[in-house]
Design an enzyme around this catalytic site. Sequence first.
Site, short mmCIF file in Angstrom:
data_model
loop_
_atom_site.label_atom_id
_atom_site.label_comp_id
_atom_site.label_asym_id
_atom_site.label_seq_id
_atom_site.Cartn_x
_atom_site.Cartn_y
_atom_site.Cartn_z
N HIS A 168 40.32 -33.09 22.40
CA HIS A 168 40.16 -31.64 23.16
C HIS A 168 40.21 -30.77 22.01
O HIS A 168 39.16 -30.00 22.19
CB HIS A 168 41.50 -31.40 23.82
CG HIS A 168 41.43 -30.12 24.49
ND1 HIS A 168 40.81 -29.82 25.47
CD2 HIS A 168 42.38 -28.88 24.35
CE1 HIS A 168 41.00 -28.19 25.92
NE2 HIS A 168 42.06 -28.00 25.03
N GLU A 182 43.99 -27.80 33.31
CA GLU A 182 44.19 -28.54 32.20
C GLU A 182 45.26 -29.54 32.61
O GLU A 182 46.26 -29.30 32.89
CB GLU A 182 44.90 -27.66 30.86
CG GLU A 182 44.03 -26.46 30.55
CD GLU A 182 44.74 -25.84 29.42
OE1 GLU A 182 45.83 -26.11 29.16
OE2 GLU A 182 43.68 -24.86 28.60
N LYS A 238 46.87 -17.59 30.77
CA LYS A 238 47.62 -18.57 30.84
C LYS A 238 49.02 -18.30 31.54
O LYS A 238 49.78 -19.18 31.82
CB LYS A 238 48.06 -19.17 29.41
CG LYS A 238 47.04 -19.39 28.69
CD LYS A 238 46.07 -20.78 29.20
CE LYS A 238 47.18 -22.09 29.04
NZ LYS A 238 46.36 -23.27 29.63
#
Length: 428
Positions: free
Chosen positions: A136, A202, A256
């Site tokens: 990632h 995610e 986030k």
Amino acid sequence: MMKSFIEVDPKSHFPIQNLPYGVFRPLMMGGPRIGVAIGDYVLDLSVLDAEGYFDGTDVDGKGVFEQASLNEFMALGTKTWRDVRSRIQQLLHEDESILRDNYALRDIALIPQKNVKMLLPAQIGDYTDFYASKEHATNVGIMFRGKENALMPNWTHLPVGYHGRASSVVLSGTDVRRPQGQTKPANSNAPLFGPSCQLDLELEVGWFIGPGNERGKSIALENAEEQIFGLVLVNDWSARDIQSWEYQPLGPFLAKSFATSISPWVVPLEALEPFRIAGPDQEPEPLPYLRTNKPSSFDIHLEVNLQGEGMKNSKTISTSNFRYLYWSMAQQIAHHTVGGCNLRPGDLLASGTISGPEKEMRGSLLELTWRGTEPIEIENGEQRVWLEDGDQLTITGWCQGEGYRIGFGEVTGRVLPALKQSYTLSHI
């Protein structure tokens, strides 16, 4: 193979080999309490405790299963967790008559899962999100910095992480409102305000901390797994366009902090032992406080499914595996505390996006669509680059044994449109 007197389908996530913990409230009556999942049922541990079935263990007389969170139980440590788990397995075993033949007790203690409401498993004081998948990190680095500078110089030397927002950790099934914030499109000379246009998922796994450590005292790598009470699935939603404008120099903030979804059942680390494997080779060799010689990863199959508004069925858009994490849970805990940070019961740590070496193993739309340049097909010619309003994401995962699964259930969330907001300026 160990079996329960309760019939459990071989594909069920919750056989007697698993027994994940959760906090639930019966739909009919009663307050929150703690149970374990067995097949399609929840076993009410507060009932068993009241009947004296945990006498002789460290939970006896403490009322830890009558709580609205697992925090008090988490704080008791690995010996207590093992003793309680062993006692539950004994009571549920097909050859044990104590609970099997006591129909009056079974009627009270065993509740169909469809008749309970699941709650957040812990009171989460702190949440830390890591960046532990090399695939990632490499993919993202190539997109933003080019192939030659994909990984930052520190990445292979320490587990990179940041402090997340514990207050916005929500339970599976909670709708997620599209966030708003500042973005700066490439063709704009100044930032704009509005809803995120690049909302992403995610694919992550998280773990809850047990006893914790004193401030100023670190947790050694060889003792780190003793701090892991159990694991959950995590979808750490991300607003990529907000993040790309705000993250320098201090990292993610509004992008986030609006929502992190977790699954309700906490799978004990002990249940995963048959699936322990070695993680990826680490080169260069880590510094001594991060160096290990034992297998520190687990073979956990992971899937992401997307169902758009109007779609009859969901579409699997990613399959990955926990085994691809470069930095282990133990290494992340050891690094987290090496500077003297104190972890506490109920703290949540998460892996960061888990991506594998193949394209279909990428754990975010950012990677799957390569920053929006390669749309993915989902149904009848419909495509996705980023998440759209009405989309529902479902992450699931399990370890496959011979004739049984150790599963995590699901973590789901549906995207709601951004709230309409009006702003007025007043001058005094």
